[in-house]
Design an enzyme around this catalytic site. Structure first.
Site, PDB file in Angstrom:
ATOM      1  N   ASN A 148       9.721  -4.400  12.261  1.00 35.53           N
ATOM      2  CA  ASN A 148       8.936  -4.799  11.081  1.00 35.53           C
ATOM      3  C   ASN A 148       9.466  -4.259   9.748  1.00 35.53           C
ATOM      4  O   ASN A 148       9.226  -4.852   8.706  1.00 35.53           O
ATOM      5  CB  ASN A 148       7.449  -4.474  11.283  1.00 35.53           C
ATOM      6  CG  ASN A 148       7.183  -3.005  11.341  1.00 35.53           C
ATOM      7  OD1 ASN A 148       8.023  -2.229  11.783  1.00 35.53           O
ATOM      8  ND2 ASN A 148       6.015  -2.608  10.900  1.00 35.53           N
ATOM      9  N   GLY A 229       5.704   3.959  23.130  1.00 32.84           N
ATOM     10  CA  GLY A 229       5.785   5.326  22.596  1.00 32.84           C
ATOM     11  C   GLY A 229       5.340   6.362  23.614  1.00 32.84           C
ATOM     12  O   GLY A 229       5.960   7.415  23.755  1.00 32.84           O
ATOM     13  N   GLU A 246       6.060   7.547  16.508  1.00 35.73           N
ATOM     14  CA  GLU A 246       5.172   6.999  15.471  1.00 35.73           C
ATOM     15  C   GLU A 246       4.772   5.604  15.921  1.00 35.73           C
ATOM     16  O   GLU A 246       5.628   4.740  16.119  1.00 35.73           O
ATOM     17  CB  GLU A 246       5.886   6.948  14.127  1.00 35.73           C
ATOM     18  CG  GLU A 246       6.110   8.325  13.503  1.00 35.73           C
ATOM     19  CD  GLU A 246       4.820   9.119  13.294  1.00 35.73           C
ATOM     20  OE1 GLU A 246       3.749   8.512  13.124  1.00 35.73           O
ATOM     21  OE2 GLU A 246       4.883  10.359  13.326  1.00 35.73           O
ATOM     22  N   CYS A 280       2.633  -1.154  10.066  1.00 29.61           N
ATOM     23  CA  CYS A 280       1.797  -0.268  10.883  1.00 29.61           C
ATOM     24  C   CYS A 280       0.621   0.244  10.065  1.00 29.61           C
ATOM     25  O   CYS A 280      -0.413   0.602  10.616  1.00 29.61           O
ATOM     26  CB  CYS A 280       2.617   0.881  11.435  1.00 29.61           C
ATOM     27  SG  CYS A 280       3.493   1.755  10.149  1.00 29.61           S
TER      28      CYS A 280
END
Ligand code: NAD
Length: 479
Positions: A148, A229, A246, A280
């Protein structure tokens, strides 16, 4: 048509297997990226390991000179890099250029970081002893990035990793591996010694574990979804290496009863609809005090209805395509779930009627009314141009709704009351809190990261990155 290559030990390497990159603008194939495996990971990690001693021996300012050179090259080629990224993952060109320039500034920031102090002198209890701390690099590090922010996120890992003396193996998301390759070409031109920067493309589910488990890798910095993650964190923990994950967010913006509604509407739209909601930190839940709910809703609907949805290279476009046709389908699934669970689509909720956009991965800006905090669209990260409106009885109820999430990345409140602002800052269970500002948009030199399921509780960006990319050594010298 671009054919991307891996960059290993100072060379762009030929590969035999490739995956097509399909543009979200029109469904056309725009390039191929290598489908790498164990051999490529091994070569890249070996190169990073071999380069580590001499790179970490350089004075930080000397390492900074390479970052400065890279920044200038990227700045010179900003337009071209932004254009490729736009075609690959759909971000409107103007936004993409802004992202590239953020990357340039990140490199410049960390280049200067090479001149800053990196330790403390701590008085010793013995008068003949000199005691201090210093920071030492971790070693070869793995960087795993999402699609992104195809330029800024890699650079906010690469730049601190390098300035603090580490060498890197970077793996970009498949949907941004062409942009990654273009960026890597510019980094290579900056002349880093061979093996210091390595770039390997391929399927994350295959390369990610290989990378995290490679014996020479001493730390992994990951940005992406929470499912992946957590897997990275487990593997890194088993090896006892440093990790930073993250992950996603379900970011909320609270509209208090005293908010400036016109300002709030504009900022809500920017936070929710820029990058087609694929940040995010994008605004996803809008929690509105019951006393101003109807008025705010009407103003929001009127303005969102007027947003220009179109081709990402058109300067008038506000909302471009989402990053891929698969991403569009995933967003549409969430929209269907929202309706099935009883929420109402006020506007959007479908593809645009415009024939010229019919082959692209478009979703109209969407607003849901009547959302309850337990619904899927109030709990899961949609990662698309979708706003869930939730009504709060009062300020306390709004804070309760805000914190009713497994995520904790960013949150905003719009209010004129200092008391509400401070109370919100104290009680919001998120890593980045903003008053009268967008949930997205944290500055590049301020710590970035979340609480709860959004982060491994480490921070990126600014000086905070030093904690991750170094070990602290406590030194005591007695004469
Ligand atoms: P993703 O988790 O699918 O992929 C991220 C990266 O991990 C990619 O490079 C992918 O190839 C790789 N990967 C896939 N499987 C892996 C595995 N098993 N082991 C190791 N690596 C693996 O995420 P995405 O779809 O590329 O990106 C969107 C997500 O990223 C969203 O959830 C978004 O919130 C999150 N994100 C978070 C931040 C932040 O700073 N908190 C910033 C941007 C995006």
């Amino acid at each position: 048509m671009i054919t991307a290559k891996n960059y290993i030990d100072g060379n762009f390497e030929e590969t035999r297997e490739f995956t097509n990159i399909v543009s979200p603008l029109d469904g056309e194939v725009i390039g191929n990226v290598p489908q790498s495996g164990e051999a490529e990971i091994e070569s890249a990690v070996t190169a990073a390991e071999a380069a580590f001693p001499s790179w970490s021996d350089l004075a930080p300012a000397a390492r900074g000179a390479y970052l400065q050179k890279a920044a200038s090259l990227i700045e010179q080629h900003a337009e071209q890099l932004a254009l490729i990224a736009m075609k690959e993952m759909g971000k409107p060109l103007a936004e993409m250029k802004g992202e590239v320039m953020r990357g340039v500034n990140i490199l410049r920031y960390y280049a200067v970081e090479g001149w800053h102090a990196n330790g403390d002198v701590i008085p010793a209890s013995d008068a003949k002893t000199f005691q201090y701390t210093t920071k030492v690099p971790v070693g070869p590090v793995a960087l795993i990035t999402p699609w992104n922010f195809p330029v800024a996120i890699p650079l906010w890992k690469i730049a601190p990793a390098l300035i603090y003396g580490n060498t890197i193996v970077w793996k970009a998301a498949e949907q941004s591996s062409l942009s990654g390759y273009e960026l890597m070409k510019l980094l290579a031109e900056a002349g880093f010694p061979k093996g210091v920067i390595n770039y390997v493309s391929g399927r994350g589910s295959k390369l990610g574990p290989l990378l995290v488990e490679a014996a020479a890798i001493q730390a992994v910095s990951f940005t992406g979804s929470d499912v992946v993650g957590r897997d990275v964190a487990v593997r890194a923990t088993k090896r006892g290496i440093k990790f930073q994950t993250e992950m996603g967010g379900k970011n909320a913006l609270i509209v208090a009863d005293d908010a400036d509604l016109d300002l709030t509407v504009d900022v809500t739209i920017s936070g929710a609809m820029r990058s087609a909601g694929q940040k995010c930190t994008a605004t996803s839940r809008v929690i509105v005090d019951a006393t101003v709910y109807e008025e705010f809703k009407q103003k929001l609907v009127d303005k969102v209805q007027a947003l220009r949805v179109g081709q990402p290279h058109d300067p008038a476009t506000y909302v471009g395509p989402v990053s891929s046709h698969r991403q569009r389908d995933s967003i549409m699934d969430f929209i269907q779930k929202g309706t099935a669970e009883g929420a109402t689509v006020l506007i959007g909720g479908r593809a645009p009627d415009d024939e010229t956009l019919s082959k692209g991965a478009y979703v109209l800006p969407t607003i849901f009314d009547g959302v309850h905090r337990t619904m899927t669209i109030a709990q899961e990260e949609i990662f698309g141009p979708v706003i869930a409106l939730l009504k709060a009885d009062d300020f306390n109820d709004a804070i309760d709704i805000l914190n009713d999430s497994r995520y904790g990345l960013s949150a905003s409140i719009f209010t004129k009351s200092l008391q509400k602002a401070f109370e919100f800052v104290k009680r919001a269970e998120v890593g980045m809190v903003r008053v009268n500002a967008e949930t997205a948009g944290v500055e590049l030199h301020a710590p970035f990261g979340g609480m709860k399921g959004s982060s491994s509780h480490t921070r990126e960006q600014g000086r905070a990155a030093m904690e991750f990319y170094t070990h602290t050594k406590t030194v005591s010298i007695t004469t």
